[in-house]
Scaffold this motif. Structure first.
Motif, mmCIF file in Angstrom:
data_model
loop_
_atom_site.group_PDB
_atom_site.id
_atom_site.type_symbol
_atom_site.label_atom_id
_atom_site.label_comp_id
_atom_site.label_asym_id
_atom_site.label_seq_id
_atom_site.Cartn_x
_atom_site.Cartn_y
_atom_site.Cartn_z
ATOM 1 N N PHE A 338 3.498 12.577 2.718
ATOM 2 C CA PHE A 338 4.723 12.236 3.430
ATOM 3 C C PHE A 338 5.290 13.452 4.164
ATOM 4 N N GLY A 339 5.873 13.199 5.299
ATOM 5 C CA GLY A 339 6.697 14.149 6.033
ATOM 6 C C GLY A 339 6.024 15.396 6.539
ATOM 7 N N CYS A 340 6.706 16.019 7.494
ATOM 8 C CA CYS A 340 6.344 17.347 7.991
ATOM 9 C C CYS A 340 7.474 18.247 7.524
ATOM 10 N N TRP A 341 7.225 18.874 6.361
ATOM 11 C CA TRP A 341 8.285 19.521 5.583
ATOM 12 C C TRP A 341 8.739 20.866 6.165
ATOM 13 N N TRP A 342 10.049 21.062 6.328
ATOM 14 C CA TRP A 342 10.706 22.352 6.518
ATOM 15 C C TRP A 342 10.153 23.098 7.735
ATOM 16 N N PHE A 343 9.338 24.172 7.525
ATOM 17 C CA PHE A 343 8.810 24.971 8.633
ATOM 18 C C PHE A 343 7.773 24.186 9.446
ATOM 19 N N MET A 344 7.372 23.010 8.939
ATOM 20 C CA MET A 344 6.459 22.131 9.685
ATOM 21 C C MET A 344 7.238 21.201 10.600
ATOM 22 N N ASN A 345 8.558 21.115 10.374
ATOM 23 C CA ASN A 345 9.347 20.123 11.108
ATOM 24 C C ASN A 345 9.772 20.635 12.481
ATOM 25 N N ASN A 346 8.779 20.972 13.288
ATOM 26 C CA ASN A 346 8.969 21.387 14.677
ATOM 27 C C ASN A 346 8.086 20.498 15.541
ATOM 28 N N PRO A 347 8.636 19.933 16.623
ATOM 29 C CA PRO A 347 7.900 18.903 17.388
ATOM 30 C C PRO A 347 6.431 19.228 17.661
ATOM 31 N N SER A 348 6.110 20.458 18.035
ATOM 32 C CA SER A 348 4.698 20.765 18.361
ATOM 33 C C SER A 348 3.819 20.624 17.113
ATOM 34 N N ILE A 349 4.344 21.026 15.944
ATOM 35 C CA ILE A 349 3.547 20.940 14.711
ATOM 36 C C ILE A 349 3.561 19.508 14.175
ATOM 37 N N VAL A 350 4.688 18.822 14.300
ATOM 38 C CA VAL A 350 4.762 17.410 13.888
ATOM 39 C C VAL A 350 3.723 16.608 14.674
ATOM 40 N N GLU A 351 3.604 16.924 15.967
ATOM 41 C CA GLU A 351 2.624 16.216 16.808
ATOM 42 C C GLU A 351 1.216 16.445 16.279
ATOM 43 N N GLU A 352 0.888 17.690 16.000
ATOM 44 C CA GLU A 352 -0.461 18.043 15.522
ATOM 45 C C GLU A 352 -0.762 17.331 14.200
ATOM 46 N N ILE A 353 0.178 17.420 13.258
ATOM 47 C CA ILE A 353 -0.038 16.836 11.930
ATOM 48 C C ILE A 353 -0.143 15.306 12.026
ATOM 49 N N THR A 354 0.736 14.698 12.817
ATOM 50 C CA THR A 354 0.782 13.234 12.882
ATOM 51 C C THR A 354 -0.445 12.652 13.590
ATOM 52 N N ARG A 355 -0.909 13.321 14.637
ATOM 53 C CA ARG A 355 -2.136 12.846 15.318
ATOM 54 C C ARG A 355 -3.314 12.889 14.339
ATOM 55 N N GLU A 356 -3.398 13.985 13.600
ATOM 56 C CA GLU A 356 -4.493 14.154 12.635
ATOM 57 C C GLU A 356 -4.417 13.057 11.565
ATOM 58 N N ARG A 357 -3.207 12.774 11.092
ATOM 59 C CA ARG A 357 -3.042 11.765 10.040
ATOM 60 C C ARG A 357 -3.414 10.370 10.561
ATOM 61 N N ILE A 358 -3.000 10.042 11.783
ATOM 62 C CA ILE A 358 -3.346 8.710 12.326
ATOM 63 C C ILE A 358 -4.859 8.605 12.496
ATOM 64 N N GLU A 359 -5.454 9.694 12.995
ATOM 65 C CA GLU A 359 -6.915 9.654 13.203
ATOM 66 C C GLU A 359 -7.648 9.510 11.869
ATOM 67 N N MET A 360 -7.099 10.106 10.790
ATOM 68 C CA MET A 360 -7.818 10.079 9.513
ATOM 69 C C MET A 360 -7.338 9.003 8.544
ATOM 70 N N LEU A 361 -6.070 8.572 8.663
ATOM 71 C CA LEU A 361 -5.501 7.656 7.666
ATOM 72 C C LEU A 361 -4.976 6.363 8.261
#
Ligand code: FIX
Ligand code: ZN
Length: 442
Positions: A338-361
């Motif tokens: 769940f979530g893009c926690w704390w220092f991850m909660n920046n749009p550029s990093i949220v984008e990277e993490i969320t794209r990866e999660r959709i592609e894998m999960l």
């Protein structure tokens, strides 16, 4: 023509509700579905009105948020000059330095601007007079409901520490439940600082000792069940350092194994693990003094494998751990990222993490939580998330269409409801009333 072809070859089941969207319609439909689907905010530090001053709101609290203090104190002002100032003066100093003398371009400063704009307040004044009189005129109850409605949030999950003397006193006096504020039993003091805090449990009549030996495990379990009855938490939670290892012979791990995991199993609530914080690397910055480190996620692998009957809601703080977490979520059905926690909660990093999660999960993850510490922060944090998700989902549906399957508004609504609501509802406690609050904004 293309739609008819796909229907005639059965590639698109005819029964799905709604028309297939054209490529041009996808982005605006995604935006609209995101805007009209209320979210369940699965991790915040907000408090229901019954907790009084523990709940932070208003312009001075917004400006003295530790993300902004970190930015401010990394410039000329020394912490020892800043901390003695009254809150109002601290807020004035931060406004002057980050919003008047500089352009507010960071995620956290832009957030303040977005909140002021949302309340139709000026965003470029040299002082805070107008903003202060606006917030002063608000009554908390009404203001909270309005802010949640503006942020498209139906309910938030609090962070409740049974060993925090101020908060515990409120619970021990009895708290009426609030549909929009769900509780969580936060266990950092028990699992990460037992030797400092065990006496609080002893003081409440639990037979525990400093080494957590003998009956301590069973007594901590009894403590958790008693607080479960009191709080009705939707999950239990702990933030763990980047050095966290499991198995390893520590008091924390012993209590995890003997008390916390069995209690979570019996009470059918998940345990949330937030892994990767390096506490107080610079104590002079107080709450702003924490940092992060890459964790060895084999600890998580071992927990998921050793405790298959426990559910783990997991967020990791280091960018380098995000991919591993995604892979583990494909290996263990008792693990929900769940979530893009704390220092991850920046749009550029949220984008990277969320794209990866959709592609894998696909859609089997909870994309975001706000971690809001101040009420009005939910407005900009969910606005940012919806903005980032709109781009990612629209790209994904365009690719799906290109690959041979068109999408309908119904498809998009089902996916967004899953990401924003039903994953959280499915993954939180039996008595969760997360689903009571309505999902659709009118
Ligand atoms: O451990 C946590 O819940 C963290 O989110 C907080 O400790 C942290 O200070 C924070 O506010 C992050 O956004
Ligand atoms: Zn938090």
């Amino acid at each position: 023509m293309r739609t008819a072809f796909l229907k005639s070859t059965g590639q698109i089941p005819i029964s799905r509700d709604g028309e297939l969207l054209t490529e041009a319609q996808i982005f605006s439909t995604v935006e609209d579905v995101l805007a009209t689907t209320q979210v369940i905010d699965i991790h915040t530090h907000l408090f229901a009105p019954a907790f009084g001053k523990l709940g932070l709101w208003g312009i001075d609290e917004l400006l003295t948020y530790h993300y902004l203090e970190a930015e401010f104190l990394s410039s000329d002002t020394r912490p020892e000059e800043y901390w003695p100032l009254p809150k109002r003066d601290q807020a004035d100093a931060i406004w002057r330095a980050l919003f008047v003398e500089n352009t507010p371009v960071s995620e956290a400063t832009r957030g303040i601007i977005a909140v002021l704009k949302a309340f139709h307040l000026p965003t470029d004044r040299p002082d805070l007079a107008e903003a202060r009189s606006f917030f002063k005129a608000q009554t908390l109850e009404t203001h909270i409901r309005k802010v949640f409605q503006m942020a498209g949030v139906s309910a938030v999950v609090m962070t409740n520490d049974p060993l925090d003397p101020e908060e515990a006193a409120v619970w021990l006096n009895g708290v009426a439940s609030d549909k929009q504020f769900c509780a969580v039993l936060r266990l950092d003091r028990i699992l990460c600082n037992w030797t400092t805090h065990w006496q609080v449990l002893a003081g409440q009549g639990y037979r525990v000792d400093e080494q957590a030996s003998g009956k301590s495990g069973a007594e901590v379990r009894r403590f958790l069940v008693d607080w479960y009855e009191r709080m009705q938490p939707v999950y239990m939670a702990v933030s763990l350092p980047d050095t966290f290892e499991y198995p390893s012979d520590t008091i924390g791990n012993r209590l995890l194994k003997e008390a916390v995991l069995p209690a979570c199993r019996d009470l059918e609530v998940p345990l949330s693990l937030m892994i990767g914080v390096r506490k107080q690397v610079n104590p002079s910055l107080r709450l702003a003094g924490d940092a992060l480190g890459r964790a060895d996620l084999r600890a998580l692998e071992n927990l998921c494998r050793e405790f298959p009957a426990n559910r783990f809601l997991v967020s990791v703080l280091s960018r380098e751990n995000q991919h591993e977490l995604c892979v583990y979520a494909r290996k263990f059905s008792n693990l929900m990222p769940f979530g893009c926690w704390w220092f991850m909660n920046n749009p550029s990093i949220v984008e990277e993490i969320t794209r990866e999660r959709i592609e894998m999960l696909g859609t089997s993850f909870i994309p975001q939580h706000s971690d809001a510490r101040v009420l009005e922060q939910v407005i900009y944090k969910w606005n940012n998330t919806r903005r980032t998700l709109a781009r990612i989902l629209a790209d994904t549906y365009r690719l799906l269409s290109e690959d041979g399957r068109g999408v309908t508004r119904g498809d998009i609504q089902r996916d967004v409801t899953r990401l924003f609501r039903s994953n959280a509802e499915a993954w939180t406690g039996p008595r969760a009333h997360l689903s009571d609050a309505s999902a659709q904004t009118s």
